[in-house]
Design a protein around this motif. Structure first.
Motif: not given
Length: 443
Positions: A230-253
């Motif tokens: 979802h590159p159009d959602m800042q929740f999942f993509c971008g340079d914010s700490s939130l996006a990076k944290s969420n990407q890391e969680a998806l990666r772990h799972i």
């Protein structure tokens, strides 16, 4: 007189229209869902732009209090003040059901199948119940959640370590005293003490290093796919700490799932199925639940894929339980309910269902609609007591019927383009048609 082979209720211009008229009929939808997609290349269709998702929602309030909507909220994540009277009533019924000592899962499914008005953030709890992650008895919720979250923590400690860390922990478990006696040094193994399976260049099947290097390729694929989620959602993509944290969680799972399921491992596109679960759980208004979104999403992801496991096993692609067999069921369903459309698509224009339905089925329609509409469809899929796959196939068949006028007038190229880039539609109407297919027969 209606068209031959088409049910009377389908002969209305209502169904022939490419744009779906509003319909607020209830839908009986699906209980639990399938698993994710096989390795073939997945082409994502254009999706409507999605506004920034909200920060973790505020604690639930009774529907009558109508809090002000968040400016960052997705378009259909409406606050009670913007809900219809029917939706407010359904929201109240859902809240009442969730407050009972023992949840009536049949009633919960009936209500959720019509769509979950998420102004109070109850979708997170409802999905966990529909997927069997939470027991029906409220008194056991905290106990069960604590147990599962502790188990996930253990998975992370076991499966997210590299071999060096594993070797270090192994040394510590042996004990410093024995280590000193055997090595004659201070914690360093002599060369003769390093076994073949512990050597980084070992190619042995039991070598932890060989297994680690084999897994590296899968991990790299997971990382690439997670970054494209979802590159159009800042929740999942971008340079914010939130996006990076969420990407890391998806990666772990996804890494833990791949290691626990060596027969399937990771298949491209699983990230798209995981994303809605994690998004909903991470935005739980109860912060005590939101902080454990990663653990909760993992177990619900496993449960969701359990019904679709065979779709992801390439060796079973041509079997009676594989993805090709599932696509054939969709073809038969269309033939049963709209023989004219089936004949034009598959015989006249020779549009093989695999060209469009493979992605529809394996990714549970997450790529065909905007994110908010996908959540609404999933409300229906997860709440159907007959299981998600049959409901998913009915929704796919309804998608074809709703654009039948355009398809009947089209050739191979135009029809394939239309089905690979499905037009925006009224989701309530789509689910109504899908539900209508449950009991109707051609004639």
């Amino acid at each position: 007189m209606g068209n031959k082979g088409v049910p009377e209720w389908l002969n209305s211009s209502l169904w022939a229209s490419s744009s779906s008229p509003p319909a607020s009929a209830s839908t009986t939808a699906a209980a639990r869902l399938p698993r994710s997609p096989p390795s073939p290349k997945i082409v994502a269709p254009a999706r409507a732009p999605i506004p920034e998702p909200p920060p973790p929602p505020r604690p639930p309030q009774p529907p009558s209090e109508a809090p002000r909507p968040s400016v960052d909220a997705p378009p259909d994540d409406r606050s009670p003040s913007r809900l219809s009277q029917e939706e407010v009533s359904r929201q109240f019924q859902l809240l009442a059901e969730l407050s009972k000592k023992v949840v009536n899962i049949g009633e919960l499914r009936r209500l959720a199948s019509q769509g979950i008005p998420d102004g109070t953030g109850i979708r997170s709890i409802v999905w966990k119940l529909l997927l069997g992650y939470l027991p029906y008895e409220r008194e056991f919720w905290m106990q069960e959640l604590a147990k599962k979250r502790s188990q996930y923590k253990a998975f992370k400690e076991e499966f997210l370590m590299n071999p060096s860390e594993m070797a270090r922990r192994l040394e510590e478990s042996v004990g410093h005293k024995n280590e000193a006696l055997e090595t004659g040094g201070r914690g360093f193994l002599m060369r003769s003490e390093i076994t073949h399976d512990e050597h980084p260049l070992s190619l042995g099947k039991t070598s932890v290093w060989n297994q680690f290097f084999q897994e590296t390729e899968i991990i790299e694929q997971i990382e690439r796919d997670v970054k494209r989620t979802h590159p159009d959602m800042q929740f999942f993509c971008g340079d914010s700490s939130l996006a990076k944290s969420n990407q890391e969680a998806l990666r772990h799972i996804l890494i833990i799932f791949a290691k626990l399921n060596p027969g399937i491992r990771y298949v491209q596109g699983m990230n798209e199925i995981l994303a809605p679960l994690f998004y909903v759980f991470r935005n739980d208004p109860d912060q005590n639940n939101a902080v454990y979104a990663e653990a909760d999403a993992f177990f619900c992801f496993v449960e969701l894929l359990s019904g679709f496991r065979d779709n992801f096993c390439q060796k079973l692609d041509n079997s009676v339980v594989g993805i090709r067999s599932t696509i054939s069921k969709l073809s038969e369903l269309l033939k049963k309910h709209d023989g004219e459309l089936w004949r034009h698509l598959e015989i006249t224009t020779k549009v093989n269902p695999q060209f469009y339905a493979f992605r529809w089925i394996t990714l549970l329609l997450t790529q065909e609609f905007n994110f908010v509409d996908s959540l609404h469809i999933w409300d229906a899929l997860l709440s159907d007591p007959d299981g998600p796959q049959e409901t998913l196939l009915r929704v796919c068949c309804a998608m074809l019927i709703l654009v039948r006028k355009c398809l009947l007038a089209g050739d191979f190229t135009s029809n394939l383009k239309l089905l690979q880039n499905y037009p925006q539609t009224n989701i309530n109407h789509l689910l109504y048609v899908a539900n209508k297919l449950r009991g109707s027969s051609a004639g």
